[in-house]
Scaffold this active site. Sequence first.
Site, PDB file in Angstrom:
ATOM      1  CG  LEU A  37      19.963 -10.299 -41.772  1.00 29.16           C
ATOM      2  CD1 LEU A  37      20.539 -11.260 -42.817  1.00 29.16           C
ATOM      3  CD2 LEU A  37      19.355 -11.085 -40.613  1.00 29.16           C
ATOM      4  N   GLY A  38      22.203  -6.412 -40.488  1.00 32.64           N
ATOM      5  CA  GLY A  38      23.384  -5.667 -40.068  1.00 32.64           C
ATOM      6  C   GLY A  38      23.593  -4.459 -40.954  1.00 32.64           C
ATOM      7  N   GLY A  40      26.664  -2.355 -43.000  1.00 35.19           N
ATOM      8  CA  GLY A  40      28.037  -2.411 -43.478  1.00 35.19           C
ATOM      9  C   GLY A  40      28.548  -1.051 -43.889  1.00 35.19           C
ATOM     10  CG  PHE A  42      29.932   0.304 -49.564  1.00 29.10           C
ATOM     11  CD1 PHE A  42      30.573   1.471 -49.919  1.00 29.10           C
ATOM     12  CD2 PHE A  42      30.670  -0.856 -49.483  1.00 29.10           C
ATOM     13  CE1 PHE A  42      31.926   1.481 -50.191  1.00 29.10           C
ATOM     14  CE2 PHE A  42      32.018  -0.859 -49.754  1.00 29.10           C
ATOM     15  CZ  PHE A  42      32.658   0.315 -50.106  1.00 29.10           C
ATOM     16  N   GLY A  43      26.099   0.262 -46.736  1.00 24.55           N
ATOM     17  CA  GLY A  43      24.658   0.193 -46.562  1.00 24.55           C
ATOM     18  C   GLY A  43      24.262  -0.969 -45.669  1.00 24.55           C
ATOM     19  CB  VAL A  45      23.317  -7.099 -44.515  1.00 23.13           C
ATOM     20  CG1 VAL A  45      23.092  -8.530 -44.985  1.00 23.13           C
ATOM     21  CG2 VAL A  45      24.696  -6.614 -44.946  1.00 23.13           C
ATOM     22  CE  LYS A  60      27.839  -7.468 -48.494  1.00 25.41           C
ATOM     23  NZ  LYS A  60      28.052  -7.115 -47.061  1.00 25.41           N
ATOM     24  CG  ASP A 154      38.991  -6.194 -42.954  1.00 22.01           C
ATOM     25  OD1 ASP A 154      39.720  -6.265 -41.944  1.00 22.01           O
ATOM     26  OD2 ASP A 154      37.895  -5.621 -42.950  1.00 22.01           O
TER      27      ASP A 154
END
Length: 727
Positions: A37-38, A40, A42-43, A45, A60, A154
Amino acid sequence: MSSYQQNPIGSFGGLYGSGGIEKSSQIIGNYRLDKTLGIGSFGKVKLAEHIRTGVKVAIKILNRTKIKNLKMDEKIRREIQNMKLFRHPHIIKLYEVIETTTDIFMVMEYVTGGELFEYIVKNGKLLEDESRRLFQQMISGVDYCHHHMVVHRDLKPENLLLDPINKCIKIADFGLSNMMQDGDFLKTSCGSPNYAAPEVISGKLYAGPEVDVWSCGVILYAFLCAKLPFDDESIPMLFKKIREGVFSIPDFVSPSCADLIKKMLVVDPVKRITIHEIRNHPWFQVKLPKYLSSPHTFLSKSIQTINNSILNEMVQVYAPIDRERIIEELQKSGEVNDLIVSYHLLVDSKRGSYENEINSPNLVSPITTPIMSSAQKSPIMFTTTTGFNPSNSNSISNNNNNNNNNNNNTTNNNNNTTNNNNSIINNNNINNNNINNNNNNNNNNINNNNIINNNNNNNNNNNNNNNNNNNNNNNNNNNSSISGGTEVFSISPNLNNSYNSNSSGNSNGSNSNNNSNNNTNNDNNNNNNNNNNNNNNNNNNNNNNNNNNNCIDSVNNSLNNENDVNNSNINNNNNNNSDDGSNNNSYEGGGDVLLLSDLNGNNQLGGNDNGNVVNLNNNFQLLNSLDLNSDIQTQPHRKWYLGAISQLPPHEIMGEIYRALKKVGFEWKLTGPYQLRCRMVNGKPIKLVLQLFRVAENRYLLDIKKIEGEIFIFFDICSLMLEELNL
């Protein structure tokens, strides 16, 4: 199908209760992985499916090597634990955590609508009503997390996901993003700094929820205008605009909404509007859904009432496990197992609009965090509504307006008793200072923080045998707490151990006399004498010596006698007239009063729960009150306080605190807004909690509390700390 067996606990299991791990190219634990899906910080998703129930989830994947390189492993643990506490309709849920030797897998709620940022880019600005609806949902979620002591830091439309089924937004990555290290905003944030507060981009130390308020203001502006209030292709120019806080609001934005945005985008974080004030703003209140009307309407993490239709489905899915076994597993508290995860997945996948679920039995009120009380005036968690006037007892707020007298005192019916409580009223058959007469004079409560002095001529006695026909309910309880409470005032120490305070008491009945007695060297020969004297020679029965140091915490030595009680002529038909006979001696945190001076010679304060006072001079030398000959095992547990007052801005105070801690040899971690937990690097057995409070306009209190270690080590350490601090 084989019988159900609970999976073994992984290496995170002691903390998170995650299930066993089965890893292949497509299977992780009880989940079948699907597309990415995406990506991030750190890794990746991944989309995944719960094998038993078929419910879609987002996983995640946090790479251990990246986490270790960024030195974020401990913060990952803490923030994951925080996220697992969250059960709110507008926050992405974390169902469980699975761990392998190379990765950490966070199994989270899957939302199909994508990012709100993409929606705005595609559809343009939102109507004001639609913007308000989404803003109300966002503020509710942010407020909930602040109550759990987690600050996002954030917030931006990219972190707001759209749920098309329930027509709402959900906050993603809440709790993980506040692992950013101070001063490394640009390196750790993969998004734009356009939403960051001035104190964030300036590299100043910050710790409170005010940074989220700023970001929410920028997001609301983006909802309405489809552009940002602060934008520039040049990063230095962008930062300059944010620091100056100059922006324009289009004319099509309503005046009420524009007023709210302006109050949220105030450069000074102390003057910035709070979440509580946002909730009470007229624009926010328009068409506010019932389920969002209170900050305490949250979904319970525990399964309090089991949904029968979900239970029946689980019986089929987990056959041959019987119904009773499933119920037993679901009701286990403080544990996460596959059945509990499956239940939550099924409930969430079938849930309709949250607005229709306000009366659901799973909706409960959470435990309110003291340091984030919605009644506070600013992001700093301490306010006072009165000035610093130790001579005026009326400046102390009364927090008890009912007829239950919760006493800070003890009524003694024994002979020749010595008491060190704040006030003693000594009469047979009078309990908890609450006197009920059978002549319609009900519930006349004596103020707890008072002293009755009866000399030979029986001063302050009304010899009318209490034949009053007044129906007065006079409650004079001053529930004032010192360090960590809601009232603050200064006391000037008197090295002769004599504390004089002329207090004006409250009088609601007839024949009221308010006296402040502080006699010395009196010879009393009568019965029922309550003395506040030094060196008294008493030859009578029922003498109560209230020696030294009384009424310091409340700064109130006055007697508030409602209807002037005659101590020798009371017709009392009830030996237990108080509705609440408990002693209410504990201020928040407890501890003894410490009177000390800051660098300017101003007297400071601490907390007291038994009237004893420790006087300290600028060198923090112990003067009195500590009984060094007593057995430590017989002493009540105490928490000791020191403090210092400053008029510097909060971020400068925090910067000075960090510098002094490092200089003295402490290591610390942030445990709440403007709160630090500290311990000595060299292994000295001492642990402290530092908390910054706002006590008045532009006036702040640094409270230092010992939570572990010897008291004299605490004094030495605090002496070094306060000498080092330049406040």
